[in-house]
Motif scaffolding. Sequence first.
Motif, short mmCIF file in Angstrom:
data_model
loop_
_atom_site.label_atom_id
_atom_site.label_comp_id
_atom_site.label_asym_id
_atom_site.label_seq_id
_atom_site.Cartn_x
_atom_site.Cartn_y
_atom_site.Cartn_z
N ARG A 1 -6.69 0.91 -20.38
CA ARG A 1 -8.02 0.10 -20.04
C ARG A 1 -8.18 -0.04 -18.57
O ARG A 1 -9.39 0.04 -18.13
CB ARG A 1 -7.99 -1.24 -20.82
CG ARG A 1 -8.07 -0.90 -22.19
CD ARG A 1 -8.30 -2.05 -22.93
NE ARG A 1 -7.26 -3.20 -22.95
CZ ARG A 1 -6.18 -3.19 -23.75
NH1 ARG A 1 -6.08 -2.45 -24.61
NH2 ARG A 1 -5.31 -4.36 -23.71
N TYR A 2 -6.94 -0.55 -17.70
CA TYR A 2 -7.03 -0.74 -16.51
C TYR A 2 -7.33 0.68 -15.67
O TYR A 2 -8.36 0.58 -14.67
CB TYR A 2 -5.84 -1.34 -15.95
CG TYR A 2 -5.93 -1.49 -14.42
CD1 TYR A 2 -6.15 -2.65 -14.07
CD2 TYR A 2 -5.31 -0.45 -13.58
CE1 TYR A 2 -6.43 -2.85 -12.32
CE2 TYR A 2 -5.19 -0.67 -12.14
CZ TYR A 2 -5.74 -1.92 -11.67
OH TYR A 2 -5.77 -2.05 -10.19
N ALA B 1 -11.15 1.42 -15.74
CA ALA B 1 -12.08 0.26 -15.60
C ALA B 1 -12.51 0.32 -14.10
O ALA B 1 -13.47 -0.45 -13.59
CB ALA B 1 -11.44 -0.99 -15.53
N SER C 1 -14.95 5.72 -23.03
CA SER C 1 -15.55 4.34 -22.60
C SER C 1 -15.79 4.30 -21.07
O SER C 1 -16.08 3.38 -20.68
CB SER C 1 -14.43 3.17 -22.93
OG SER C 1 -13.37 3.47 -22.46
#
Length: 335
Positions: free
Chosen positions: A50-51, A54, A117
């Motif tokens: 996720r990091y 991001a 995402s």
Amino acid sequence: MVSKYCDHIPLYRQSGIYARDGVSIDRSTMAGWVDHGDQLLDPLVAALGRYALAGAKVHADDTPVAVLDPGRGRTKTARLWVYVRDDRPAASKEAPAVWFQYSPDRKGEHPQEHLKSFSGILQADAYGGWGKLYDSGRVVEAACWAHARRPWWELHVSLGHAPGTLAEQALKRIAALYAIEADIRGQPPEERRGQRQARAGPLLQELHAWLSSMVGRVSAKSDLAGAIGYSLTRWQALTRYRDDGRIEIDNNAAERALRGVSLGRKNYLFMGSDAGGERAAAIYSLVETAKLNGLDPEAYLRDVLGRIPDHPINRIDQLLPWNIGRRADDQRQAA
């Protein structure tokens, strides 16, 4: 785990090393330990992913790995995909991160799923599987000058490094672009953009005119035409870095992250299963990120495995390499 995924020593060799010291540990026992460790680390690897995605830019690449194909008596070619967030060359203070994913083949659906995402700049090679991501409108393509340079270098080598050839001329033009990057590495994005527009802009215009002038004058099936065509067909993506100081001139950040996999592949030859490939992706992610942040991978994993069984899942980010590393540095300085 560190011996296997950082020092590239397969479990059967580790078993032999321990046996010489009078310690008998079966390879299957160690494989079970790695599996259980991986299960504990899965939430942390997910947080790392996720990091990594991001940020505003991610470097991406993939490499083949051989995996046993049950029932067929042979291996199949699977892939390890790598996604790198590292903006330190543009003066960012945010921690760098490496996130690996495994797939049993190289279909484009895999990176599309990995990056579903992600919104931002994707710096990658010319693999066609990235295409749907660019078509989505949320991912911007940035190409790699190291890949554009490669066919010219191969042509230069095939000509015996002869001076004055078109290949040597192309290499000198590309080297001038890299010389500018060496001067501005570590500067903020706006500084880099200004320097590139002023210094690299004219060189890129000259290079485009030079390449275009040769189209139609060389055999369409020649290596020379291939080298010219690679750059001209990707020109917009290759020159996007000129006007955006966040983008690098090449995708070497991803290629560096894959070096450990390449070394390991020469030692273990193949992975035992798809599950083994997924474990490798998870542990490579943590090991390579620890190294990228200047940490000892063994000390980091030892610390994490001691904490994670009782660590609150909603605070899993506290165990990411740079967070633990910073606490350790603070403690050393206090002592």
